[in-house]
Structure formats: C-alpha cells, structure tokens
Motif scaffolding. Structure first.
Motif, PDB file in Angstrom:
ATOM      1  N   LEU A 101       0.829  -1.210   0.000  1.00  0.00           N
ATOM      2  CA  LEU A 101       0.000   0.000   0.000  1.00  0.00           C
ATOM      3  C   LEU A 101       0.863   1.260   0.000  1.00  0.00           C
ATOM      4  N   ALA A 102       1.945   1.221   0.794  1.00  0.00           N
ATOM      5  CA  ALA A 102       2.831   2.384   0.861  1.00  0.00           C
ATOM      6  C   ALA A 102       3.502   2.637  -0.485  1.00  0.00           C
ATOM      7  N   LEU A 103       3.874   1.573  -1.186  1.00  0.00           N
ATOM      8  CA  LEU A 103       4.471   1.734  -2.522  1.00  0.00           C
ATOM      9  C   LEU A 103       3.449   2.280  -3.515  1.00  0.00           C
ATOM     10  N   ALA A 104       2.222   1.784  -3.420  1.00  0.00           N
ATOM     11  CA  ALA A 104       1.168   2.287  -4.307  1.00  0.00           C
ATOM     12  C   ALA A 104       0.913   3.769  -4.053  1.00  0.00           C
ATOM     13  N   ASP A 105       1.022   4.188  -2.793  1.00  0.00           N
ATOM     14  CA  ASP A 105       0.785   5.581  -2.439  1.00  0.00           C
ATOM     15  C   ASP A 105       1.772   6.532  -3.108  1.00  0.00           C
ATOM     16  N   ILE A 106       2.976   6.035  -3.427  1.00  0.00           N
ATOM     17  CA  ILE A 106       3.969   6.925  -4.051  1.00  0.00           C
ATOM     18  C   ILE A 106       4.099   6.662  -5.555  1.00  0.00           C
ATOM     19  N   GLY A 107       3.117   5.925  -6.112  1.00  0.00           N
ATOM     20  CA  GLY A 107       3.017   5.838  -7.550  1.00  0.00           C
ATOM     21  C   GLY A 107       3.450   4.555  -8.215  1.00  0.00           C
ATOM     22  N   TYR A 108       3.923   3.582  -7.456  1.00  0.00           N
ATOM     23  CA  TYR A 108       4.340   2.323  -8.065  1.00  0.00           C
ATOM     24  C   TYR A 108       3.128   1.511  -8.504  1.00  0.00           C
ATOM     25  N   GLN A 109       3.305   0.763  -9.572  1.00  0.00           N
ATOM     26  CA  GLN A 109       2.303  -0.195 -10.012  1.00  0.00           C
ATOM     27  C   GLN A 109       2.589  -1.504  -9.278  1.00  0.00           C
ATOM     28  N   VAL A 110       1.792  -1.785  -8.245  1.00  0.00           N
ATOM     29  CA  VAL A 110       2.107  -2.889  -7.333  1.00  0.00           C
ATOM     30  C   VAL A 110       1.414  -4.176  -7.760  1.00  0.00           C
ATOM     31  N   ASN A 111       2.185  -5.248  -7.813  1.00  0.00           N
ATOM     32  CA  ASN A 111       1.682  -6.584  -8.129  1.00  0.00           C
ATOM     33  C   ASN A 111       2.027  -7.531  -6.986  1.00  0.00           C
ATOM     34  N   LYS A 112       1.125  -8.439  -6.688  1.00  0.00           N
ATOM     35  CA  LYS A 112       1.356  -9.414  -5.627  1.00  0.00           C
ATOM     36  C   LYS A 112       1.557 -10.796  -6.243  1.00  0.00           C
ATOM     37  N   LEU A 113       2.562 -11.514  -5.727  1.00  0.00           N
ATOM     38  CA  LEU A 113       2.907 -12.792  -6.323  1.00  0.00           C
ATOM     39  C   LEU A 113       3.358 -13.778  -5.249  1.00  0.00           C
ATOM     40  N   PRO A 114       2.756 -14.983  -5.186  1.00  0.00           N
ATOM     41  CA  PRO A 114       3.215 -16.000  -4.227  1.00  0.00           C
ATOM     42  C   PRO A 114       4.610 -16.480  -4.611  1.00  0.00           C
ATOM     43  N   ILE A 115       5.562 -16.403  -3.713  1.00  0.00           N
ATOM     44  CA  ILE A 115       6.933 -16.781  -4.014  1.00  0.00           C
ATOM     45  C   ILE A 115       7.043 -18.252  -4.380  1.00  0.00           C
ATOM     46  N   ALA A 116       6.131 -19.079  -3.855  1.00  0.00           N
ATOM     47  CA  ALA A 116       6.184 -20.519  -4.133  1.00  0.00           C
ATOM     48  C   ALA A 116       5.740 -20.854  -5.553  1.00  0.00           C
ATOM     49  N   ASP A 117       5.032 -19.936  -6.204  1.00  0.00           N
ATOM     50  CA  ASP A 117       4.507 -20.196  -7.553  1.00  0.00           C
ATOM     51  C   ASP A 117       5.545 -19.794  -8.594  1.00  0.00           C
ATOM     52  N   LYS A 118       6.522 -20.676  -8.810  1.00  0.00           N
ATOM     53  CA  LYS A 118       7.639 -20.363  -9.713  1.00  0.00           C
ATOM     54  C   LYS A 118       7.173 -20.193 -11.157  1.00  0.00           C
ATOM     55  N   ASP A 119       6.155 -20.953 -11.570  1.00  0.00           N
ATOM     56  CA  ASP A 119       5.644 -20.825 -12.932  1.00  0.00           C
ATOM     57  C   ASP A 119       5.057 -19.438 -13.160  1.00  0.00           C
ATOM     58  N   ALA A 120       4.272 -18.978 -12.181  1.00  0.00           N
ATOM     59  CA  ALA A 120       3.680 -17.647 -12.294  1.00  0.00           C
ATOM     60  C   ALA A 120       4.768 -16.584 -12.333  1.00  0.00           C
ATOM     61  N   PHE A 121       5.832 -16.803 -11.553  1.00  0.00           N
ATOM     62  CA  PHE A 121       6.924 -15.837 -11.507  1.00  0.00           C
ATOM     63  C   PHE A 121       7.585 -15.702 -12.879  1.00  0.00           C
ATOM     64  N   ARG A 122       7.765 -16.830 -13.560  1.00  0.00           N
ATOM     65  CA  ARG A 122       8.403 -16.798 -14.870  1.00  0.00           C
ATOM     66  C   ARG A 122       7.469 -16.227 -15.936  1.00  0.00           C
ATOM     67  N   MET A 123       6.174 -16.466 -15.779  1.00  0.00           N
ATOM     68  CA  MET A 123       5.219 -16.091 -16.825  1.00  0.00           C
ATOM     69  C   MET A 123       4.753 -14.640 -16.739  1.00  0.00           C
ATOM     70  N   ARG A 124       4.957 -13.992 -15.614  1.00  0.00           N
ATOM     71  CA  ARG A 124       4.414 -12.649 -15.452  1.00  0.00           C
ATOM     72  C   ARG A 124       5.200 -11.573 -16.197  1.00  0.00           C
ATOM     73  N   GLY A 125       6.353 -11.908 -16.737  1.00  0.00           N
ATOM     74  CA  GLY A 125       7.134 -10.921 -17.469  1.00  0.00           C
ATOM     75  C   GLY A 125       7.793  -9.891 -16.578  1.00  0.00           C
ATOM     76  N   ILE A 126       8.333 -10.332 -15.452  1.00  0.00           N
ATOM     77  CA  ILE A 126       9.008  -9.428 -14.533  1.00  0.00           C
ATOM     78  C   ILE A 126      10.345  -9.002 -15.135  1.00  0.00           C
ATOM     79  N   GLU A 127      10.580  -7.701 -15.158  1.00  0.00           N
ATOM     80  CA  GLU A 127      11.805  -7.166 -15.730  1.00  0.00           C
ATOM     81  C   GLU A 127      12.876  -7.014 -14.654  1.00  0.00           C
ATOM     82  N   LYS A 128      14.129  -7.037 -15.088  1.00  0.00           N
ATOM     83  CA  LYS A 128      15.243  -6.937 -14.141  1.00  0.00           C
ATOM     84  C   LYS A 128      15.264  -5.587 -13.417  1.00  0.00           C
TER      85      LYS A 128
END
Length: 349
Positions: A30-57
């Motif tokens: 919430l604090a990050l969203a308040d300062i303008g970040y586009q916040v996404n939530k991701l379960p760390i255990a879901d490795k497939d979702a992590f790879r598929m979401r297109g997270i940039e370095k």
C-alpha cells in the motif's frame, strides 16, 4: 540511477502460510502504491507464475527473507526491498545448534542488508543489532514498524467482572521459544497465592497442551482450540495474558504479534522485559506488567493485586493503537521514507 515510480512495476513476493508476513507485506504494498508504483502481488512458491508474469530486471521486488533476496540477486534483480521479521542466523542456531549454518546465514544476511535498496525492520533493537554485528549503515533507507495483527475493540472494556477477577490467558503454540513450560511454572506460583485465579490456554496443540498443564498440577484451567474469528470474543473476557521469552538476541529484537492481540481485547500483558521494543513503547504505562526473568512471581503478585480502572486502561491502549500499532500512521510514514530512500543514487550507499 534514480527511480521514476511511474515507470517501474513493484512485485511483492508473498511467502506461503504466513498470515503475519502477508499482512505486513500488504502494508508495504500500500505504501508503494501511495507513491506511484504499479504494485503486483505474487506467491513466491509459484515459480511458474513468476516466470510467466514478465518481470523485468529493473522492476522493484519486495522480499521477506535474506535467502530469497540472494536468490533474486543472483538472477539479476538489483532493485530489492527487504523486510526483516527476525534475525535468521541466531534463530537457526537456536533450532539446529549448527555453527556452520549460522555462519552461512550470517554471510547471506550481511550481503542482503548491504545491497538492499530499502530495509523494513520490526524494532529499533533489530536495527542496532545489525549495525553492531555488520558495521552497517541504514541511513536514509530504512523504516521501523512493529509486527501487529489486530485493531482495538471498544467492547473489550465493557466487562467489569474481568477487572475484579484474575483470569490469565496464554495464546500461541508450544514451540520452545514461546516458553510455555516456564509460563506454567509461573502461573502455578500465582495460583498458590490466589484461590480465584484461573488459566485459559488457546492453542491448536490441544492434547499436548492439556497433558503439560496437568503435569504442572494446575488446578483451575481450560484448554481451547478456537479459529481466529472466535478468539477475540474469548480473549476479551480475560484479565491478563502471558508473553514470556528468554533473554537472548532473537527475543530482544522481536515484536510479538501476541501483544496487539492481547491489548486489542483489553488483556493486560505480563511480559519479559527483554522484549525491548514493546518495553520501551509502554514505558510509564500503568496497565502493563513487565517482569525480569520468567520466574519473577513477586512482580506479578504485586501487580495483579492493584485496582484496575477500565477507563484509564482503555485510554492507554488507545494511545498505543493510535501510534505504535497504527496502520494508517505507519503507511503514511513508510511511504514518505520509501519515496526518499528509493530516490537515492545507487552509488551513495
């Protein structure tokens, strides 16, 4: 490199099966969203979702352990926020008694703390511990926020009978660091002195807890397993709640959520004074009972015989929830600190 929040995604990596971590990370999100970040939530255990979401370095990642921090760093991520709930090397040694493992975790911890863009800590004692152990500076890139999981209940102060009785409560597991056996020994000494004392144990380890209570020869007790949504109604009828810990580094830096659970229900905490952050936050309070050592029965006996006033007690606890345990206040302060900390030049650390 300066960060432009409007052009950067923030990914909050949630651990599995940790309500405390999830609620804490929610507030960071919430604090990050308040300062303008586009916040996404991701379960760390879901490795497939992590790879598929297109997270940039260049995306901002929020992680809750130093081990996860290092894993993400090795994968090329450099914009990392670290939340530290506990001091992992010392916790590991308490569980496993392995110096090799403690040394390895200390290296991982030092690496993470030095390279984190921002660090969220649960106590001032934790910050001092890290500064001393690793000769590290957190200037301009840290925020301190205690662990808490409850809001103050106004109806918790309506039961006048509990202010005249001696109803003691214990909430939690039977893990060694929770000092359940020490609590039983302390309560037994209290029970010897007061015929009207009673103990209520709230735990999901019902059979083992019952056996331990019987072995301690406690006379007036009950052991219950209640879902979280029913616990508050039971707790608000209690007078005192135990939070005992041994005086070791792991506990000195801790801010147990149990405090907010008790206080929100008008339950006076009886706690080990080695829990430094809460002890400092309630300095001068009338309706808390710090004890020095888990066998300090004299302090408890003296405290429970004092007259209690529901109005004065509610006033003290409300102040604590308006400041120390205020989600609104921490969200505002954290967003301000994040805005400044994340704007620092990368080479300035």
């Amino acid at each position: 490199m300066r960060v432009d929040a409007s052009s950067v995604n923030a990914w909050v990596l949630y651990p599995a099966n940790s309500a405390v971590a999830s609620s804490y990370l929610d507030l960071v999100a919430l604090a990050l969203a308040d300062i303008g970040y586009q916040v996404n939530k991701l379960p760390i255990a879901d490795k497939d979702a992590f790879r598929m979401r297109g997270i940039e370095k260049d995306d901002l990642l929020v992680v809750d352990t130093c081990v996860t921090f290092v894993k993400m760093y090795i994968r090329g991520f450099r914009n990392l926020i670290l939340w530290c709930q506990g001091i992992a090397p010392e916790e590991s040694y308490m569980r496993n008694h392995s110096k090799a493992r403690e040394t390895a975790l200390s290296w991982i911890e030092r690496f993470s703390l030095r390279r984190a863009r921002f660090v969220v800590l649960v106590s001032r004692a934790m910050k001092l511990h890290y500064e001393k152990k690793y000769t590290i500076s957190f200037s301009g890139r840290n925020y301190i926020m205690p662990c808490f999981n409850a809001n103050l209940r106004r109806d918790a102060f309506d039961d006048r009978e509990k202010f005249r009785s001696l109803r003691f409560a214990y909430v939690g597991s039977l893990a060694p660091w929770q000092c359940f056996n020490e609590m039983l020994r302390l309560y037994k000494e209290i029970e010897k002195r007061f015929d009207n004392a009673s103990l209520s144990v709230f735990t999901f380890e019902h059979e083992r807890a019952s056996a331990l209570v019987e072995s301690a020869r406690i006379e007036n007790y009950q052991v219950m397993s209640l879902p979280p949504d029913q616990l508050g109604d039971a707790l608000k009828t209690m007078s005192f709640g135990f939070v005992l810990r041994d005086n070791v580094p792991v506990n000195r830096v801790a801010t147990p959520t149990k405090f907010s659970s008790y206080l929100s229900c008008g339950v006076i905490p009886i706690f080990s004074d080695c829990l430094a952050d809460f002890s400092d936050a309630t300095q001068g309070f009338e309706y808390v009972c710090p004890i020095h050592g888990n066998d300090d029965v004299s302090s408890v006996v003296e405290f429970v015989t004092k007259e209690r006033d529901s109005v004065g007690m509610e006033k003290e606890y409300r102040y604590l929830f308006d400041t120390y345990y205020s989600e609104v206040l921490h969200r505002k302060r954290l967003s301000d600190e994040l805005a400044g900390g994340l704007a620092l030049e990368e080479g300035s650390r």
